[in-house]
Design an enzyme around this catalytic site. Structure first.
Site, mmCIF file in Angstrom:
data_model
loop_
_atom_site.group_PDB
_atom_site.id
_atom_site.type_symbol
_atom_site.label_atom_id
_atom_site.label_comp_id
_atom_site.label_asym_id
_atom_site.label_seq_id
_atom_site.Cartn_x
_atom_site.Cartn_y
_atom_site.Cartn_z
ATOM 1 N N LYS A 285 120.396 30.793 -25.851
ATOM 2 C CA LYS A 285 120.984 30.404 -27.143
ATOM 3 C C LYS A 285 120.500 31.311 -28.274
ATOM 4 C CE LYS A 285 119.515 26.066 -27.077
ATOM 5 N NZ LYS A 285 118.748 26.000 -25.823
ATOM 6 N N ARG B 66 109.305 34.650 -20.938
ATOM 7 C CA ARG B 66 109.292 34.614 -22.410
ATOM 8 C C ARG B 66 107.915 34.206 -22.921
ATOM 9 N NH1 ARG B 66 113.611 30.858 -25.537
ATOM 10 N NH2 ARG B 66 112.079 29.201 -25.313
ATOM 11 N N ARG C 59 120.726 17.553 -30.335
ATOM 12 C CA ARG C 59 120.127 17.383 -29.010
ATOM 13 C C ARG C 59 120.232 15.952 -28.522
ATOM 14 N NH1 ARG C 59 116.287 21.958 -29.369
ATOM 15 N NH2 ARG C 59 115.125 22.246 -27.452
ATOM 16 N N ARG D 284 104.607 31.027 -27.456
ATOM 17 C CA ARG D 284 104.927 29.599 -27.551
ATOM 18 C C ARG D 284 104.192 28.824 -26.465
ATOM 19 N NH1 ARG D 284 111.265 28.418 -28.395
ATOM 20 N NH2 ARG D 284 110.491 26.470 -27.531
ATOM 21 N N ARG E 124 110.594 19.706 -20.345
ATOM 22 C CA ARG E 124 111.615 20.007 -21.366
ATOM 23 C C ARG E 124 113.007 19.975 -20.739
ATOM 24 N NH1 ARG E 124 109.508 25.517 -23.173
ATOM 25 N NH2 ARG E 124 111.326 25.654 -24.532
HETATM 26 P P1 AMP Z 1 113.537 24.896 -29.089
HETATM 27 O O1 AMP Z 1 112.935 26.012 -29.864
HETATM 28 O O2 AMP Z 1 114.956 24.617 -29.479
HETATM 29 O O3 AMP Z 1 113.358 25.075 -27.600
HETATM 30 O O4 AMP Z 1 112.721 23.584 -29.474
HETATM 31 C C1 AMP Z 1 111.329 23.465 -29.214
HETATM 32 C C2 AMP Z 1 110.907 22.010 -29.336
HETATM 33 O O5 AMP Z 1 111.175 21.534 -30.664
HETATM 34 C C3 AMP Z 1 111.648 21.031 -28.424
HETATM 35 O O6 AMP Z 1 111.055 20.950 -27.132
HETATM 36 C C4 AMP Z 1 111.520 19.735 -29.202
HETATM 37 O O7 AMP Z 1 110.226 19.162 -29.044
HETATM 38 C C5 AMP Z 1 111.645 20.194 -30.643
HETATM 39 N N1 AMP Z 1 113.057 20.193 -31.109
HETATM 40 C C6 AMP Z 1 113.803 21.277 -31.473
HETATM 41 N N2 AMP Z 1 115.035 20.925 -31.864
HETATM 42 C C7 AMP Z 1 115.091 19.569 -31.725
HETATM 43 C C8 AMP Z 1 116.107 18.601 -31.948
HETATM 44 N N3 AMP Z 1 117.336 18.934 -32.378
HETATM 45 N N4 AMP Z 1 115.798 17.297 -31.707
HETATM 46 C C9 AMP Z 1 114.581 16.931 -31.290
HETATM 47 N N5 AMP Z 1 113.574 17.786 -31.044
HETATM 48 C C10 AMP Z 1 113.818 19.110 -31.261
#
Ligand code: AMP
Length: 195
Positions: free
Chosen positions: A14, A128, A89, A134, A146
């Site tokens: 993404k 990554r 999400r 991260r 996740r």
């Molecule tokens: P990402 O960078 O999109 O992989 O997000 C990393 C982490 O941030 C996720 O594992 C969630 O804990 C939190 N997170 C990001 N976006 C959301 C969302 N829209 N709703 C809930 N938690 C989120």
């Protein structure tokens, strides 16, 4: 306005495809993961609370991310459109997004879902993790958590957009440029349709 949701599990590509879409369509990028990580870097209370959940691979509460998106929409009212990356999400997040966009007399045009199997996702995220720094990319159990969170809570969001006739799936394994071209074709078709 051209508002897109880029959908898919962690590691589906993404972020990579968002960068290319932003350059192509001059969209404002709204990644809730990036926004949360910037709160963590800033040491805010919201960031500290979110970090505890993110470090366990668990979603943060809907109202937290919806509030962040609401602020960003307000700040960027003259944008050509938005690309939502990692949001919505959950189904309540998708409903809230529809309501927020309606306040600006706009809506989601298309939801592009990148399809990648779990084995490939795990491989990509571990790679990554070697450079992203991260913590949630560096541990296989956490990556699995996740992906499970995605399957349990996020996958139903696809049906939400499908019921609106906006869901478009694309294979997310292969050449980045070819995947990008496939996404652009879906966008062009969606924007050509007079609704
Ligand atoms: P990402 O960078 O999109 O992989 O997000 C990393 C982490 O941030 C996720 O594992 C969630 O804990 C939190 N997170 C990001 N976006 C959301 C969302 N829209 N709703 C809930 N938690 C989120």
């Amino acid at each position: 306005m051209l508002n897109l949701v880029l959908f898919g599990p962690p590691g589906a590509g993404k972020g990579t495809q968002s960068e290319k879409l932003i350059a192509q369509y001059q969209l404002v990028h709204l990644s809730t993961g990036d926004l949360l990580r910037s709160e963590i870097r800033g040491g805010t209370e919201l960031g500290l609370r979110a970090k505890m959940l993110m470090d366990q691979g668990i979603l943060v509460p809907d109202e937290v991310v919806i509030g962040m998106i609401e602020n960003k929409l307000k700040e960027n009212q003259s944008a050509a459109g938005f690309i939502f990356d990692g949001f919505p999400r959950t189904v309540p997040q998708a409903e809230a997004l529809d309501e927020l966009l309606a306040q600006y007399n706009t809506q989601i045009k298309v939801m592009i879902a990148l399809v990648v199997d779990e084995q490939e996702l795990t491989k990509r995220l571990l790679i990554r993790g070697q450079s992203s720094g991260r913590p949630d990319d560096q541990n296989e159990a956490l990556i699995h958590r996740r992906i499970k969170e995605y399957n349990d809570k996020t996958a139903p969001v696809a049906s939400y957009y499908e019921s609106q006739g906006k869901f478009k799936a694309i294979g997310g394994i292969g050449n980045i440029e070819e995947i990008f071209q496939a996404i652009c074709e879906k966008i062009e078709t969606a924007t050509a349709n007079v609704r």
